[in-house]
Design an enzyme around this catalytic site. Structure first.
Site, PDB file in Angstrom:
ATOM      1  N   THR A 139       0.866  -0.955  -0.263  1.00 41.22           N
ATOM      2  CA  THR A 139      -0.035  -0.095  -0.204  1.00 41.22           C
ATOM      3  C   THR A 139       0.908   1.648   0.062  1.00 41.22           C
ATOM      4  OG1 THR A 139      -1.662  -0.816   1.041  1.00 41.22           O
ATOM      5  CG2 THR A 139      -2.153   1.327   1.320  1.00 41.22           C
ATOM      6  N   GLN A 180      -5.881  -0.472  -3.611  1.00 43.13           N
ATOM      7  CA  GLN A 180      -5.474   1.186  -3.127  1.00 43.13           C
ATOM      8  C   GLN A 180      -4.164   1.411  -3.683  1.00 43.13           C
ATOM      9  OE1 GLN A 180      -5.229  -2.187  -1.403  1.00 43.13           O
ATOM     10  NE2 GLN A 180      -5.466  -1.632   0.951  1.00 43.13           N
ATOM     11  N   ASP A 191      -6.976   5.295  -1.040  1.00 42.92           N
ATOM     12  CA  ASP A 191      -6.047   5.507  -0.351  1.00 42.92           C
ATOM     13  C   ASP A 191      -5.006   6.464  -0.919  1.00 42.92           C
ATOM     14  OD1 ASP A 191      -6.127   4.317   1.745  1.00 42.92           O
ATOM     15  OD2 ASP A 191      -5.222   2.235   1.668  1.00 42.92           O
ATOM     16  N   ASP A 248     -10.645   6.657   2.695  1.00 39.57           N
ATOM     17  CA  ASP A 248      -9.494   6.776   3.307  1.00 39.57           C
ATOM     18  C   ASP A 248      -8.604   7.359   3.266  1.00 39.57           C
ATOM     19  OD1 ASP A 248     -10.648   5.475   5.822  1.00 39.57           O
ATOM     20  OD2 ASP A 248      -9.937   3.253   5.300  1.00 39.57           O
ATOM     21  N   ARG A 282     -12.694   7.919   9.955  1.00 40.38           N
ATOM     22  CA  ARG A 282     -13.379   7.080  10.672  1.00 40.38           C
ATOM     23  C   ARG A 282     -12.179   6.441  11.654  1.00 40.38           C
ATOM     24  NH1 ARG A 282     -11.241   2.143   8.955  1.00 40.38           N
ATOM     25  NH2 ARG A 282     -10.100   1.915   7.370  1.00 40.38           N
TER      26      ARG A 282
END
EC number: 3.1.1.11
Length: 338
Positions: A116, A151, A174, A195, A252
């Site tokens: 990632t 991602q 991401d 995110d 979150r």
């Protein structure tokens, strides 16, 4: 999808600096009146202080390890399909594009290929980095929930004392790994789905648009604070939340102690009335710090916010709405002008 390769000159300028510091005011709060921001910034951030390449990577490789001078890499307009890493041994690098012809740095790396955080189009490991008028993209397709490792980051910033001026970041899940260190984003545009700002950085986002794309559940931040003592967090001041749908969450609790504040921010109707995604881990409603201060727009209404949202007062807000949040007066420089 193909790319048009543009053979343009990348120019390096060397600027000798005796000290990477500026003399500003960490305590002066960002004004509530948006029209006074530039005056505030110009007052509190004061500057003290060849070679030709066809790729950004070549230009960066030419900078010697242990560099102690501000190196300004002027990038011509066009699309540069590269995956660029700036090693921690090369501080003081500035990537500079023309504001009316912003260069595009793009790559299609994914978590499945690189992991990632290493999938980013631009990875910055060094300190005192600056980017001005640059577009950063990850051109990998939007995750569909079926492909593993979909991602795809546009940037990972892991160096300390980095600044971004008038930059645009495009991705889906991401988009930016705001990893570690103090960072400053001003007049930027960040786009993503889930995110799309995550990590353990301590960052001030000023006058930045957060645009959420796609349908379904969408989350802007996943700050990775792991303890109350950790000095990290994200502060969004005079920002703008836009996008599609009505399911957007401001953040979150990816980790146990996220710290995220929105101040003077315009939130459109795309923001979910609850504001923040409900915690799935027991007890995290007592460890998160989600703050809102004098925000505006339909999405800022407090009636249906999750109960652990902090409606911070004037005294608490000062901590988050000044350069002191990132200790900016000791290192932050304004963008160069040509």
């Amino acid at each position: 999808m193909g790319y048009n390769y543009v053979s343009l000159i990348v120019t390096i300028l060397l600027v000798v600096i005796t000290s990477p510091v500026v003399f500003g005011n960490d305590a002066a709060p960002i004004p509530e009146n948006k029209g006074r921001i530039e005056q505030w910034f110009n007052t509190n951030v004061k500057q003290n202080g060849r070679g030709h390449f066809k790729t950004i990577t070549e230009a960066i490789n030419s900078v010697r390890a242990g560099n102690t001078r501000r190196v300004i890499i002027k990038i011509g307009p066009g699309v540069y399909k590269e995956k660029v890493t700036i090693d921690r041994s090369k501080p003081f690098i500035t990537l500079y594009g023309h504001p009316n012809a912003m260069p595009v740095l793009t790559f299609d790396g994914t978590a499945a290929q690189y992991g990632t955080v290493d999938s980013a189009t631009l990875i910055v490991l060094s300190d005192y980095f600056m980017a001005v008028n640059i577009i950063l993209k990850n051109s990998a397709p939007m995750p569909d929930g079926k492909r593993k490792g979909a991602q795809a980051l546009s940037m990972r910033i892991s160096g300390n004392k980095a600044a971004f001026y008038n930059c645009k970041f495009y991705g889906y899940q991401d988009t930016i790994c705001d990893d570690t260190g103090n960072h400053f984003f001003k007049d930027c545009y960040i786009e993503g789905t889930f995110d799309f700002i995550f990590g353990s950085g301590r960052s001030l986002y000023l006058g930045t648009q957060l645009n959420v794309v796609g349908d379904g559940i969408r989350v802007i931040t996943a700050h990775a604070g792991k303890s109350a003592a950790e000095k990290s967090g994200y502060s969004f001041v005079h920002c703008k939340v836009t996008g599609t749908g009505t399911g957007i969450y401001l953040g979150r609790s990816w980790m146990s102690h996220p710290k995220v504040v929105y101040a003077y921010t315009d939130m459109s109707s795309v923001v979910n009335p609850s504001g923040w995604q409900e915690n799935r881990e027991a007890g995290r409603d007592k460890t998160v710090f989600y703050g809102e201060y004098k925000c505006t727009g339909t999405g800022s209404h407090k009636e249906k916010r999750v109960k652990y949202t902090q409606d911070i007062d004037d005294i608490e807000a000062k901590y988050f709405i000044s350069l002191g949040y990132i200790q900016g007066s000791s290192w932050l420089l304004p963008p160069p002008s040509f």
